[in-house]
Design an enzyme around this catalytic site. Structure first.
Site, PDB file in Angstrom:
ATOM      1  N   LYS A  90       0.872  -1.179   0.000  1.00  0.00           N
ATOM      2  CA  LYS A  90       0.000   0.000   0.000  1.00  0.00           C
ATOM      3  C   LYS A  90       0.908   1.228   0.000  1.00  0.00           C
ATOM      4  O   LYS A  90       1.504   1.561   1.029  1.00  0.00           O
ATOM      5  CB  LYS A  90      -0.923  -0.008   1.215  1.00  0.00           C
ATOM      6  N   LYS A 106      -7.697  -3.718   1.537  1.00  0.00           N
ATOM      7  CA  LYS A 106      -6.486  -3.157   2.140  1.00  0.00           C
ATOM      8  C   LYS A 106      -6.273  -3.785   3.505  1.00  0.00           C
ATOM      9  O   LYS A 106      -7.224  -4.104   4.222  1.00  0.00           O
ATOM     10  CB  LYS A 106      -6.568  -1.638   2.249  1.00  0.00           C
TER      11      LYS A 106
END
Length: 293
Positions: free
Chosen positions: A61, A209
């Site tokens: 990320k 995520k």
């Protein structure tokens, strides 16, 4: 033949209509009314431990600025144009791309300042990379789109245009090890793209995520005066979420921020452990001011 042509007339029409509706709802401001807007981006849900990570491609990320290339213009997620140097966008593919403008781990503030300047002549752009991870409305599942994306980037042959590294893991233990290594190295966390998922706008389990914390945004509505060594400065920000919950954020504020805090009405990002039974974030910590569109 492009991706849209392979979809067939009926499906192509439905895809275009969907993209137009999503863009209209999000309030995207497109510069050329005669050019159909690039499809709205996919958005991530949070990873749940019950999900088998072996079904996903895994990437870091990135702590950057989300940027969508519509084939002509680099744009924020909102649709507003990003002022980038001509040389930076020259030679990018004429098909939509989704990715992050990135300087490196823990350099978001530096990148944010550069983009806010809206100065395409600034030498700081020479260090920026466009890290792409998907093709909006691209044909096939994510594995197929990833392969096509790698070919596009290779053909473009621009050193600042790169594909985000993707890998597979066998089980949850391997995913946890990868998360631990990423965070220990200064990364924010991981993103998971379901390998067999076709592209679709909005939030779904096609994109997840995974971070060691939860994060959200709230708007500054007031200041709590400091005490003791913080006398005469801001002790905490009073913030409000979109659904009306109010709470204070004191952790994470630097001395500079306590002297000159984010203005009333500013949107800020915060992190927290979990929600209390009353729905309040537990141990909220200031991360940054959300200054970009």
């Amino acid at each position: 033949m492009n991706a849209a042509s392979r979809l067939g007339p009926a499906r192509t029409h439905r895809t275009l209509i969907l993209a137009l509706l999503v863009a209209a709802v999000s309030g995207a401001a497109w510069a050329d009314p005669h050019t159909p807007p690039a499809p709205a981006p996919m958005l991530a849900l949070r990873y749940d431990a019950a999900i088998d990570p072996a079904q996903y491609w895994i990437s870091e990320k990135l702590d950057g600025v989300r940027a969508l290339w519509d084939g002509r213009q680099l744009r924020f997620r909102s649709g507003r144009p990003i002022v980038a140097p001509d040389w930076f966008v020259a030679g990018l593919p004429d098909t939509p791309l989704d990715g992050e403008l990135w300087l490196g781990r823990q350099r978001f503030d530096e990148l944010s300042g550069l983009i806010r300047r809206a100065d395409p002549q600034h030498p700081g752009w020479r260090a920026v990379r466009y890290m792409v991870f998907d093709q909006p409305a691209g044909a096939g599942d994510f594995s197929a789109r990833l392969q096509a994306l790698q070919a596009l980037v290779m053909a473009a042959d621009r050193p600042w245009l790169q594909v985000v590294e993707q890998r597979r893991v066998t089980d949850r233990a391997a995913l946890q090890r990868l998360l631990d290594d990423t965070v220990a190295g200064g990364g924010e966390g991981l993103m998971l793209h379901r390998a067999d998922a076709h592209w679709q706008p909005g939030r779904s389990d096609a994109l997840l995520k995974l971070t060691p914390w939860l994060d959200a945004e709230a708007r500054v509505v007031g200041y709590i005066p400091g005490k003791g060594r913080l006398q005469g400065r801001v002790g905490a920000l009073e913030v409000e979420t979109d659904d009306g919950r109010r709470f204070r954020i004191g952790s994470g504020l630097t001395d500079a921020l306590r002297n000159t805090p984010p203005a009333i009405g500013t949107l800020v990002t915060y992190r927290y452990r979990e929600l209390t039974p009353g729905g309040q974030p537990r141990f909220p910590r200031y991360v940054r001011e959300r200054t970009l569109p």
